[in-house]
Design an enzyme around this catalytic site. Structure first.
Site, PDB file in Angstrom:
ATOM      1  N   LEU A 296      -2.424  -7.035   9.227  1.00  0.00           N
ATOM      2  CA  LEU A 296      -3.560  -7.334   8.353  1.00  0.00           C
ATOM      3  C   LEU A 296      -4.837  -7.630   9.139  1.00  0.00           C
ATOM      4  CD1 LEU A 296      -1.906  -9.505   5.551  1.00  0.00           C
ATOM      5  CD2 LEU A 296      -2.538  -7.081   5.472  1.00  0.00           C
TER       6      LEU A 296
ATOM      7  N   HIS B  78      -7.509   0.811  12.327  1.00  0.00           N
ATOM      8  CA  HIS B  78      -8.516   0.754  13.390  1.00  0.00           C
ATOM      9  C   HIS B  78      -9.825   1.311  12.846  1.00  0.00           C
ATOM     10  CE1 HIS B  78      -5.740  -0.435  16.551  1.00  0.00           C
ATOM     11  NE2 HIS B  78      -4.928   0.550  16.216  1.00  0.00           N
TER      12      HIS B  78
ATOM     13  N   GLY C  39      -1.978   3.584  16.504  1.00  0.00           N
ATOM     14  CA  GLY C  39      -1.712   3.033  15.186  1.00  0.00           C
ATOM     15  C   GLY C  39      -2.279   3.878  14.074  1.00  0.00           C
TER      16      GLY C  39
ATOM     17  N   ASP D 160       4.379  -0.174   9.511  1.00  0.00           N
ATOM     18  CA  ASP D 160       3.619  -0.496  10.714  1.00  0.00           C
ATOM     19  C   ASP D 160       2.142  -0.189  10.480  1.00  0.00           C
ATOM     20  OD1 ASP D 160       2.956  -1.373  13.234  1.00  0.00           O
ATOM     21  OD2 ASP D 160       3.757   0.365  14.303  1.00  0.00           O
TER      22      ASP D 160
END
Length: 424
Positions: free
Chosen positions: A63, A308, A323, A304
């Site tokens: 988060l 970004h 990510g 997951d």
């Protein structure tokens, strides 16, 4: 407040329920299920032609708040969760400051309370996630953490890790571990193999993950601690877990849609959007992950979710962060890749995303039995749509699935009796 959900196909894997039922919700709890319920003064939600299931439970979400609000906030992350049918999530502790003390845990829970999503912050294993000194596990448990993890900063000090497992075992807290040997993977961007060679880049070898899975399995066997392997990505890693379970080792594991959907070739097509840790692997690994989902070696599907900024992902591949976001697409990707291909029945997919992860952490979630929290997702398992990152409510747009055609659309998300998402 009374809410009557009428006419849907109720599918509750935890109870083995699959049939046309009505569900009556009152004061945030499920009070009755049955056919043709007739309740005065209840708000009626028509679920005809839709599937009604327990709200999804995601054990692995970033988060970002506090400290990285430019990437995501608790509010935007929870909005993304609601849009994806997720009613309970475990927030990773790699914030700034890290969730290594009760105060940060309390802050995240306070921020999440208005969203309606049940956010359970995981506690860091080591102070500042620096791998040098253990946090106060007892204090973190008292603060409500469901598990301990240093996630993206895997502990390399084996003596410290063993001590952590011994303490976690005494407190009944699972230890969630990101398994990659840091010396072997450095900050490399892609799987070691054909694609890394084509790009002229050093790679993250599969054995770096598999060695740490084996290490964790052996320590779990010796200490009796429940160790949970995060985002498993290799076929051999799955086999190590499979064999350990057969011996009775208290080890579980999770995987993500990218690992049963995409291969390392996606990096050639999409560059940094396909950069994740652990990296996308080979087709043989994808098949190994799918086999593990089918035979029970893998316990849960998680996202997951790792947002970004656009600027970060615009950097060259070796420099960009790893990510992808996933909260808004996980159910559709799982249905498309596992159910609609015939690999898994619908009940099994839902169990991997609700009942199983809830049971894994001992959470009182993941079922629609009377008396339990009214956490539900209502979706059309067949509706076709195209993933559009510009429609995300997450701050993150970093997904390799933009433009992908999928089947399975969330229509409503209900948390503790409140509708927290409705399509449109």
């Amino acid at each position: 407040m009374r809410l009557l959900i009428r006419g849907g196909r109720v599918l509750d894997p935890a109870q083995g329920v699959d049939g046309a039922l009505d569900i009556l919700i009152e004061n945030g709890k499920i009070v009755q299920t049955g056919q043709n319920l007739n309740v005065d003064s209840a708000q009626v939600l028509d679920a005809g032609r839709l599937t009604v299931a327990p709200g999804l439970v995601d054990l692995h979400v970033h988060l970002r708040e506090p400290g990285f609000e430019d990437k995501e906030t608790v509010a935007t992350g929870c909005a993304a969760a609601a849009r994806g049918g997720v009613t309970t999530l475990v927030a990773m502790p790699n914030t700034r400051p890290a969730a290594d003390c009760p105060e940060i845990v309390a802050l995240v829970r306070h921020k999440a309370a208005p969203t309606g999503v049940n956010v359970l912050p995981a506690g860091a294993v080591t102070v500042g996630q620096k791998g040098q000194a253990l946090t106060d596990f007892a204090a973190l448990k008292a603060a409500g953490v469901p598990a301990l993890t240093d996630d993206g900063v895997p502990i390399q000090n084996l003596n410290l890790l063993r001590q952590a497992m011994q303490q976690a075992k005494k407190l009944g807290l699972p230890l969630l571990d990101h398994c990659e040997d840091r010396d072997m993977v450095q900050n490399y961007a892609v799987n070691e193999g054909r694609v890394s060679q084509a790009l002229g880049l050093p790679g993250r070898p599969a054995i770096a993950e598999e060695l740490q899975i084996m290490r964790d399995v052996m320590l779990a066997e010796e200490t009796g601690a429940h160790v949970h392997i995060c985002h498993i990505s290799t076929a051999k890693g799955v086999e190590i877990v499979r064999q350990a379970k057969a011996r009775g080792v208290p080890v579980t594991c999770e995987t993500c849609p990218q690992y049963f959907t995409l291969t390392e070739d996606e990096v050639l097509r999409q560059g940094t959007m396909a950069r994740v840790n652990p990296p996308l692997r080979t087709q043989a690994d994808v098949e190994g992950i799918r086999a593990g989902l089918a035979d029970g070696a893998i316990d849960a599907i998680v996202t997951d979710h790792a947002p970004h900024t656009a600027g970060e992902k615009a950097k060259p591949l070796p420099d960009a962060p790893s990510g992808m976001v996933g909260l808004e697409t996980s159910l559709a990707l799982a249905l498309t890749g596992l159910y609609h291909t015939g690999l898994l029945p619908l009940a099994r997919v839902l169990a991997l995303m609700s009942a199983a992860p809830a049971a894994l952490l001992g959470l009182d979630k993941g079922t629609l039995s009377p008396g339990r929290d009214a956490d539900l997702v209502i979706f059309d398992p067949d509706e076709a749509w195209v993933i559009d990152k510009e429609q995300f409510v997450s701050k993150g747009r970093n997904t390799p699935f933009h433009g992908r055609a999928v089947r399975g659309k969330v229509k409503y998300t209900i948390s503790q009796g409140n509708i927290i998402y409705m399509e449109g």
